[in-house]
Scaffold this active site. Sequence first.
Site, PDB file in Angstrom:
ATOM      1  N   LYS A 170      14.224  -3.201  58.426  1.00 56.10           N
ATOM      2  CA  LYS A 170      13.949  -1.847  57.941  1.00 56.10           C
ATOM      3  C   LYS A 170      13.010  -1.186  58.946  1.00 56.10           C
ATOM      4  O   LYS A 170      11.809  -1.424  58.958  1.00 56.10           O
ATOM      5  CB  LYS A 170      13.310  -1.900  56.551  1.00 56.10           C
ATOM      6  CG  LYS A 170      13.523  -0.635  55.689  1.00 56.10           C
ATOM      7  CD  LYS A 170      12.950   0.645  56.264  1.00 56.10           C
ATOM      8  CE  LYS A 170      11.453   0.700  56.150  1.00 56.10           C
ATOM      9  NZ  LYS A 170      10.907   2.045  56.644  1.00 56.10           N
ATOM     10  N   GLU A 245       0.953  -7.864  61.131  1.00 52.11           N
ATOM     11  CA  GLU A 245       0.242  -7.385  62.324  1.00 52.11           C
ATOM     12  C   GLU A 245      -0.217  -5.984  61.987  1.00 52.11           C
ATOM     13  O   GLU A 245       0.587  -5.061  61.895  1.00 52.11           O
ATOM     14  CB  GLU A 245       1.170  -7.410  63.546  1.00 52.11           C
ATOM     15  CG  GLU A 245       0.420  -7.307  64.863  1.00 52.11           C
ATOM     16  CD  GLU A 245       0.397  -5.902  65.410  1.00 52.11           C
ATOM     17  OE1 GLU A 245      -0.646  -5.229  65.213  1.00 52.11           O
ATOM     18  OE2 GLU A 245       1.380  -5.485  66.017  1.00 52.11           O
ATOM     19  N   CYS A 279      -1.964   0.008  68.404  1.00 49.61           N
ATOM     20  CA  CYS A 279      -2.935  -0.665  67.532  1.00 49.61           C
ATOM     21  C   CYS A 279      -3.955  -1.467  68.319  1.00 49.61           C
ATOM     22  O   CYS A 279      -5.059  -1.725  67.832  1.00 49.61           O
ATOM     23  CB  CYS A 279      -2.214  -1.545  66.516  1.00 49.61           C
ATOM     24  SG  CYS A 279      -1.041  -2.706  67.227  1.00 49.61           S
ATOM     25  N   GLU A 369      -9.383   3.344  62.350  1.00 53.10           N
ATOM     26  CA  GLU A 369      -8.308   3.453  63.332  1.00 53.10           C
ATOM     27  C   GLU A 369      -7.761   4.881  63.340  1.00 53.10           C
ATOM     28  O   GLU A 369      -7.247   5.361  62.334  1.00 53.10           O
ATOM     29  CB  GLU A 369      -7.189   2.463  62.999  1.00 53.10           C
ATOM     30  CG  GLU A 369      -6.085   2.445  64.041  1.00 53.10           C
ATOM     31  CD  GLU A 369      -5.037   1.386  63.746  1.00 53.10           C
ATOM     32  OE1 GLU A 369      -4.668   0.638  64.655  1.00 53.10           O
ATOM     33  OE2 GLU A 369      -4.589   1.306  62.585  1.00 53.10           O
TER      34      GLU A 369
END
Length: 462
Positions: A170, A245, A279, A369
Amino acid sequence: MKAHDGIYLDGAWRPAVGQDVIEVVNPADEQVIGRVPAAGPEDVDAAVRAARTALPAWAATAPAERAARLSALRDVLAARKDEIAETVTAELGSPPPFSQAVHAAVPIAVAGSYAELAATHSFEEKVGNSTVYHEPVGVVGAITPWNYPLHQIVAKAAPALAAGCTVVLKPAEDTPLVAQLFAEAVHEAGVPAGVLNLVTGLGPVAGQALAGHPGVDLVSFTGSTAVGRVIAATAGAAIKKVALELGGKSANVILPSADLARAVNVGVANVMSNSGQTCSAWTRMLVHRDRYDEAVELAATAAAKYGDRIGPLVSAKQQARVRGYIDQGVAEGARLVAGGTGTHRERGWFVSPTVFADVTPGMTIAQEEIFGPVLSILRYEDEEDALRIANGTVYGLAGAVWAGEEAEAVAFARRMDTGQVDINGGRFNPLAPFGGYKQSGVGRELGAHGLTEYLQTKSLQF
């Protein structure tokens, strides 16, 4: 490439159950470039059933044959590298040179690495009076992000296939076209029907249905820590294995003995690549107080050079999110030395390369973040203070350390609560494990460590 109007199910493109679609938009000019199905739970169920049916035969396939299919997949991806780069540029907005060098080239290298591992990995070992078998976990639900769309697909699908697992993929709704191209490549490579299935859809609908499906044995997810918590809770309720992750807030620690100009310039380049949508980007630059002003000046100059060289952010929502963080940084007292929320572009979801000075560890822009081209420069007093700041977030995905002597940098890196650290600008290694400490995730991707995520052990005693 032309978008498929179906999902890839059991070796063929088939219509989705519902009529809903996802519009794919070019973030550079805001024009619709394609439409793909918005698959629902019924489509996910059909894909999982196809993967479950294909599992016994694929799991029993000799590792050498699985390696051969992965080699063929690598070759197909290599033959279509220009199309891959063009597709990623169109749906993500990545500049063409970066699309070629990273978005196309890295997945090819990773696919090749797993072709070799499938052929050489020991799936059986002797331990005393026991024989230990390393067997496939089963059906894998792979949920991938938009920032490195093909790389993240290959980093999950290739080791899963090498291990003998079957996959339901997906992809992120912002970048589904390169996922469709990947399914085409899998088909062309001769991977048997049902071994890899693709459902395009929305995360809260198709993604959640996949994570919670009782026919899925392992959920591999890359994305935000917030969504990772939901995925983990859903999978955990069924005692289902997860590989996560997640987010990062990486520190780029420049020790006093380092080559300051090189460390700053490489650090800025790291943050600005992929428009900051990485990231593992080193978004916190830590500099000793005696060299702080010089580092700020170098960073501001370096960032200004990236003005027209970086692409847009992936969506209007992401642009608004990043601009919100920039405004918050100013409001909390950080000093803006480059960039800001303004842009001279009339169209497209661009954000100017931005650098903040006088950032303190507790500020929002130093803790959360941002996922955009925004760098925060923090001052430290001594090495212990630098370590405290570097480890002072909930994340621990990646980082960097610079020093005049490699041993000095290594000694500092060994004390960081971080899964991967670049030493004096160390190069990307597709065979090295990638993953984080703390809230940056569970498990590892790439290389042999990535392969073992998709294996479980069975021991026979004699």
